[in-house]
Design an enzyme around this catalytic site. Sequence first.
Site: not given
Length: 466
Positions: A83, A136, A266, A399
Amino acid sequence: MEMMWGADEIASLCYDHFNKLPKRGKPEEGREWTLLAAVLQLTHSPAHKTVHKQIVSLGTGTKCIGKSVMSVKGDILNDSHAEVIARRGCVRYIMEQLYRAVSGQSSAVFRPGTEKGQWMVKPEVSFLFFTSQTPCGDASIFPMNCNEVQPCTSVKETQNKELERRGLKRPAESDLEEHPRIKTRDGHSIFEKSVDGEEQESTTENKEKSPSEDILKHNLHRTGAKCVPDGPTDPLLPGLLYHNTGLLRLKPGRGDGTLSLSCSDKLARWGVLGFQGALLSHYLQKPIYFSAVVVGKCSYSHQAMERALITRCAHVTGLQSGFSVHPPKLLQSCLEFTYNHTHTEVQHAHAQGKITPCGAAISWCAVSQQSLDVTANGYKQGVTKKVLGTPKARSLISKVELFHSFLKLVAVTDQTQLPESLCGKELRTYWDYKQAAGPYQQAWTQLQLQAFPLWRLSPRELLLFH
């Protein structure tokens, strides 16, 4: 917009796309399993009553790195669950589409906004999220009872095949009425499989019971994600009292704990702040939300999904202009991902050894260059120790790579069209640019205060790269 698609159609598109990708990073059939997630862009044509469906990002993966190996350079993927990989790939796609718009090229996603330097998603465009498995964390906690809504055919057939393969007694119909869902375990280990694909240690009591009794005795689907520190904990009592629900949870790691919040958490956050993140919010007049979340065939509870992704944040108010609680439609497909744990167990041959999660994570996104990115342990798959810590080892969705893409977007922006949030400020680091996104940070503060007070951000020292 009228929904001109079905859950099975979405699942089929995602599975077909995965099957067409190169072999690199995919599980070994019958021995390894993985999870799949994807983001689809829907472009509606009301005049023709059609919708064009395009996969713009696809990810696979099941792993997270431990907190002790997190990098201050932003060059390692901390969370490689499917995900998260799919969402990061979509951010990369959105970044390229914004670059095209800002530099005067045609964009399939954006049109000019009404404020200086701001862009908006075209009214005919929306985004949908697909995951092959229940996310999850909180969404994976629900009772195994006959009232659990399943739009698909019963999973009893698969479960009975699994019992027969292990040489176990097929349960009578009367047993199945009392225990309608059978939880299987990996026959080569002492771990119990949870709904979300994590492994949980079985108790000594479990190991002393017969395998068929062990399979049938549980009445709660569990998650391997652990409660965040300094808050409520799970009672770990038998049956329905094993877990508390509605809590923030950290993904488990092998030995070393992680700082990665569960996928349920999230997705809930993206439902309020948007999935675009802080950096891209500089350029967007409104956040970008998922209009729907579709789950593949698996153990599933609509009630648990609604609780985890929607209800926990439904009461949040006082958000900055443009931000809102944006509940997605929740749907389940009847189509199963053939590389999930259940299917892999059915296909498994004893000579293949123990069934294990695939160690690689695949990211594919609809960008003009280097659309495929395969990683392992947070770095590009196959890199040697010699190049670790160098650009050659970085994932394209790490990132630091996404930050560098953002800086290229800023550089190509005409100074007269630079977003106000980026004007007249001395911004150098990734942290600086994230914190300068005022409305986003203020909305995030409200979400934390009202819904997720125990959500701890990544340590600042891990975000000072440039």
